[in-house]
Design a protein around this motif. Sequence first.
Motif, PDB file in Angstrom:
ATOM      1  N   PHE A   1       0.868  -1.170   0.000  1.00  0.00           N
ATOM      2  CA  PHE A   1       0.000   0.000   0.000  1.00  0.00           C
ATOM      3  C   PHE A   1       0.901   1.215   0.000  1.00  0.00           C
ATOM      4  N   GLU A   2       0.646   2.139  -0.904  1.00  0.00           N
ATOM      5  CA  GLU A   2       1.477   3.330  -0.904  1.00  0.00           C
ATOM      6  C   GLU A   2       0.608   4.577  -0.898  1.00  0.00           C
ATOM      7  N   GLY A   3       0.614   5.271   0.208  1.00  0.00           N
ATOM      8  CA  GLY A   3      -0.154   6.518   0.337  1.00  0.00           C
ATOM      9  C   GLY A   3      -1.610   6.358  -0.079  1.00  0.00           C
ATOM     10  N   VAL A   4      -2.234   5.248   0.328  1.00  0.00           N
ATOM     11  CA  VAL A   4      -3.588   4.978  -0.145  1.00  0.00           C
ATOM     12  C   VAL A   4      -4.638   5.772   0.634  1.00  0.00           C
ATOM     13  N   SER A   5      -5.452   6.487  -0.090  1.00  0.00           N
ATOM     14  CA  SER A   5      -6.629   7.109   0.505  1.00  0.00           C
ATOM     15  C   SER A   5      -7.839   6.610  -0.252  1.00  0.00           C
ATOM     16  N   PHE A   6      -8.954   6.550   0.464  1.00  0.00           N
ATOM     17  CA  PHE A   6     -10.167   6.068  -0.194  1.00  0.00           C
ATOM     18  C   PHE A   6     -11.393   6.655   0.475  1.00  0.00           C
TER      19      PHE A   6
END
Length: 572
Positions: free
Chosen positions: A335-340
């Motif tokens: 996961f790299e800098g995941v926003s949701f």
Amino acid sequence: MKLLHLIKRYAGPYWPLIVLVVLFQFAQSVLSLLLPTINGDILNDGVLVGNTDVIWRLGGWMLVVSLLQIAANTLAILCGAIIAMRAGRDMRADVFQKASAFSEQDMQRFGSASLITRNTNDVQQVQMLILMSCTMLMSAPMLSIGGIVLAIRADATLSWIVAVAVPVMLIVMALIVSRLVPIFATLQEKVDAINRVMREQLTGIRVVRAFVQEKREKRRFDKANEDLYSAMLRTGNLFVLAFPLIMLIVEVSSVAVIWFGGHLVDSGELEIGTMMIFLQYLMQILMGIMMMTFMTMMIPRAAVGARRISEVIETEASVARGTGSAAPADGTVEFEGVSFSYPGADTPVLEDVTFTAHPGETVAIIGSTGAGKTTLVNLIARQFDVTAGSVRVGGVDVRESDTDQLWANLGLVPQRPYLFSGTVASNLRFGDENATEADLWQALEIAQAKGFVAEKGLDARVAQGGTNFSGGQRQRLSIARALVKRPRVLLFDDSFSALDTSTDARLRAALDAELSDITRIVVAQRVATVQGADRILVIESGRILDQGTHDELLETSETYREIVNSQMSVEA
Ligand code: CTP
Ligand code: MG
């Protein structure tokens, strides 16, 4: 218009049959229009009295023409039925296929009850219209227009009756149709409502009983049912009104023909045969109008159905299938800098999540309910697409990898395990069709499910949703199902919550022993479950607060200590 489009799309491929239908309808109409003329000629010739030969000859002709007409009509209906049934079958197949590709989001948009109605009742409406069109789309106007022309040709003096009867009929029909259309347009939604209540009631039946809410549920159903009933009743009333009115118009105009025609015959201005011809054409004209009206009446309901079917067929599944061909190289999950954020929501559910899980590692995720754990797991399986950052499996961004390849690498044990109706074995083989019985038993053994499956056997029946198994048994069966698949990455979304502590411990020990090269992502609420993990992520409101091993976190993380303490005190 959606309806035309849909009919073109699904009936179109059967065009040879459509050509046949048109031919048969044409033949039928021509023959019907021919009959009265032959009929009248017999009477007009006046040669019948005592002339058996002529009677036989003309009678024979009439018989032949009638039989041909019946045959043409039957063939038109037969071909029509074949077209309609095939179009319906193809439509249902497409709706099903589309719905299977839907992401959770799309499902929420339609609702499963509505999808079922769309694929059964709505398709049926369109199918009916196709069938009706195939039996009378052409013959009805031909009968009425041809009838008018031929009636006037037969006797112009009586034509004023046509000029009165036809407009009256048209006005009455228009009135009825204009009342029916709005009711028909809402009918489908009411069927939806019934299905929704029924479905909810059936799935939640235990809760309903436990909370003694049967009365309330019954009221809810009664309301939906009553709604449909009154709408249907109103359509019924209109039909009841329609038939006597039509009959009245038909009867009054025939009486008019006989009355006025009779006078003309009396005074020798009209032959009796011509009057009969005229009368029969008038009947055909009115019948034609009636048929056209009934067809018109079908259109609004079918149009609503068509719109609802098109909505499903034209929806692109919100998570498109990956177009790339790249296959994950190994079981690394990054996961790299995941926003949701969920569509339509203001606040993000996950924010700036970064971590890596290597093959053979166990990464545990702990956090309070609603922290975003399930969402995180679903992002790996690409149930949704991230709003920012990237999720990579085996070095390939999940959006760029081939979806089938991606899923082949993932074994997901969902938070709410779902089993399909069938047998234990058929459910386990979801993971791998060709798994041998030994494979299945091995998976069951790791999942600690061997004991209770051995009692019933691999062929034990599984009810829809797996309701004839306990919550913990269901969880273990769905773990076994994921194991049979032999994936590179195993995702456990709170999959141990329904297990008692000792089963939980044995299961984890077995997983550790057997699956040392598999990446494991374990979501849990219980400290005991995550304790042995290589890395524990503590997440709170979508952010990773702290990460490390159990011992490290005890030192560094306030939140983790709180979680541990709260569970210690409960167990103590
Ligand atoms: N959410 C949402 N729409 C969804 C699913 C979830 O808006 N289709 C929201 C929920 O309201 C919740 C947040 O997303 O506030 C996180 O949900 P989830 O990831 O399911 O939380 P979990 O951490 O898995 O919670 P639990 O421990 O209860 O499973
Ligand atoms: Mg969850």
